[in-house]
Design a protein around this motif. Structure first.
Motif, PDB file in Angstrom:
ATOM      1  N   ALA A 171      -3.196  12.110   9.337  1.00  8.64           N
ATOM      2  CA  ALA A 171      -4.455  12.196   9.693  1.00  8.64           C
ATOM      3  C   ALA A 171      -5.406  11.701   8.442  1.00  8.64           C
ATOM      4  N   SER A 172      -4.892  12.311   7.460  1.00  9.31           N
ATOM      5  CA  SER A 172      -5.910  11.889   6.208  1.00  9.31           C
ATOM      6  C   SER A 172      -5.746  10.444   5.754  1.00  9.31           C
ATOM      7  N   VAL A 173      -4.606   9.925   5.703  1.00  8.28           N
ATOM      8  CA  VAL A 173      -4.418   8.571   5.184  1.00  8.28           C
ATOM      9  C   VAL A 173      -4.808   7.439   6.214  1.00  8.28           C
ATOM     10  N   ASN A 174      -4.770   8.041   7.552  1.00  2.00           N
ATOM     11  CA  ASN A 174      -5.094   7.400   8.705  1.00  2.00           C
ATOM     12  C   ASN A 174      -4.117   6.423   8.886  1.00  2.00           C
ATOM     13  N   ILE A 222       0.288   8.110  -3.676  1.00  2.00           N
ATOM     14  CA  ILE A 222      -0.413   8.756  -4.380  1.00  2.00           C
ATOM     15  C   ILE A 222      -1.349   9.760  -3.702  1.00  2.00           C
ATOM     16  N   HIS A 223      -1.847   9.096  -2.645  1.00  2.00           N
ATOM     17  CA  HIS A 223      -3.026   9.741  -1.694  1.00  2.00           C
ATOM     18  C   HIS A 223      -2.070  10.913  -0.920  1.00  2.00           C
ATOM     19  N   ALA A 254      -1.671  13.666  -3.956  1.00  2.00           N
ATOM     20  CA  ALA A 254      -2.846  14.387  -4.133  1.00  2.00           C
ATOM     21  C   ALA A 254      -3.353  15.509  -3.114  1.00  2.00           C
ATOM     22  N   LEU A 255      -2.942  14.900  -1.907  1.00  3.81           N
ATOM     23  CA  LEU A 255      -3.455  15.771  -0.805  1.00  3.81           C
ATOM     24  C   LEU A 255      -2.449  17.073  -0.645  1.00  3.81           C
ATOM     25  N   SER A 310       0.883  -1.297   0.040  1.00  2.00           N
ATOM     26  CA  SER A 310      -0.125  -0.072   0.079  1.00  2.00           C
ATOM     27  C   SER A 310       0.956   1.242  -0.038  1.00  2.00           C
ATOM     28  N   SER A 317      -0.413   3.101  -2.880  1.00  2.00           N
ATOM     29  CA  SER A 317      -1.825   3.706  -2.875  1.00  2.00           C
ATOM     30  C   SER A 317      -1.363   5.028  -1.928  1.00  2.00           C
ATOM     31  N   VAL A 318      -0.723   4.799  -0.809  1.00  4.11           N
ATOM     32  CA  VAL A 318      -0.303   6.041   0.052  1.00  4.11           C
ATOM     33  C   VAL A 318       0.197   6.898  -0.677  1.00  4.11           C
ATOM     34  N   ILE A 339      -4.052  19.422  -3.361  1.00  9.30           N
ATOM     35  CA  ILE A 339      -5.395  19.825  -2.870  1.00  9.30           C
ATOM     36  C   ILE A 339      -5.075  21.058  -1.900  1.00  9.30           C
TER      37      ILE A 339
END
Lengths: 144, 144
Positions: free
Chosen positions: B32-35, B11-12, B15-16, B5, B8-9, B19
DNA sequence: ATTACTTGTAATCATAGTAATTACAATTTA
DNA sequence: TAAATTGTAATTACTATGATTACAAGTAAT
């Protein structure tokens, strides 16, 4: 990360059963060629059997192909030995924060992209058969 | 088996950062956003930094993108976080028996087939950018 | 300069998957 | 009945992952 060798061993087993079709392919015989333990072979043969790719029975020595070589794709073997689950080649982290715009959308955004990449890989596996593998081995043998 | 992962993390995270470009994306904020744990984020940011995708410096809060969104492909992230080695998506069992026609050829026969399947998957990743991801997230946000 | 905050990194831990191995019941054949 | 084989279960060592604690080093504000 790397996809389990059960896949390559499965292909090896099937190719060898074919090339040794005039002999008896016991788990011990196959294990000697793969260079592993016969139990490992029997476990993989069990999976190939469940998928309808080989025939084998308790007490009776030797496994046989249950299909034509050209009817067995690498994708069939790949699914049989269960190395990658559907849509799960890539892991998407779970429980992202729903209170963040990225957190609450990332899974649905990334999922389809990952799936399309996985499908592209699997499409190649579907286009290749055990016949291709055996023919290539035969060619290499004649040259040497 | 499943690809880590970290991908995917990664990429997260990217992207964040985009944004949240008007804010400061600390490892704690991103975590905190990915958890997950901030250390996990910092480790991945370190890899993204080595690959020239983000900028970050000790003591200075927040990571920033080092490239245009449309210039970062999912393949760039995939390579950056080191989830799959070149030509090693699939494992080929080693030390097959050289005294068997199948054993002595299986690696050279299967290797190129596996590589072509891997490349097909990677080609899809090369065709997708972080811009696609962020746009999709934005679209989903506006609908809700 | 001291304080507070952050990054970067090392070390530890629990968990899961892999492959090898031992053991043995059940089955078939000679 | 004896020998060989398949099919399984259980155990072990190893590796990768992700979470976590701890802490040194860097920066900024007062």
């Amino acid at each position: 990360m790397s996809i389990s060798s059960r896949f390559s061993v499965g292909i090896h087993i099937l190719a060898l059963i074919e090339i040794n079709k005039n002999g008896i392919s016991t788990s011990e015989f196959l294990a000697a060629s793969v260079n592993t333990n016969p139990v490992v072979i029997r476990k993989i043969i069990g999976m190939l059997k469940n998928a309808g790719l080989v025939k084998a029975r308790p007490g009776i020595a030797g496994a046989e192909l249950a299909k034509e070589l050209s009817d067995i794709t690498l994708f069939d073997v790949y699914k049989a030995v269960n190395v990658v689950q559907e849509k799960e080649l890539f892991t998407v982290h779970d429980n992202p924060n729903p209170e963040c715009p990225v957190g609450r959308n990332i899974q649905k955004t990334i999922g389809p992209l990952f799936t399309s990449a996985q499908l592209a890989m699997e499409k190649v596996l579907k286009s290749l058969t055990l016949e291709d593998v055996v023919k290539d081995i035969s060619t290499k043998e004649n040259i040497c």
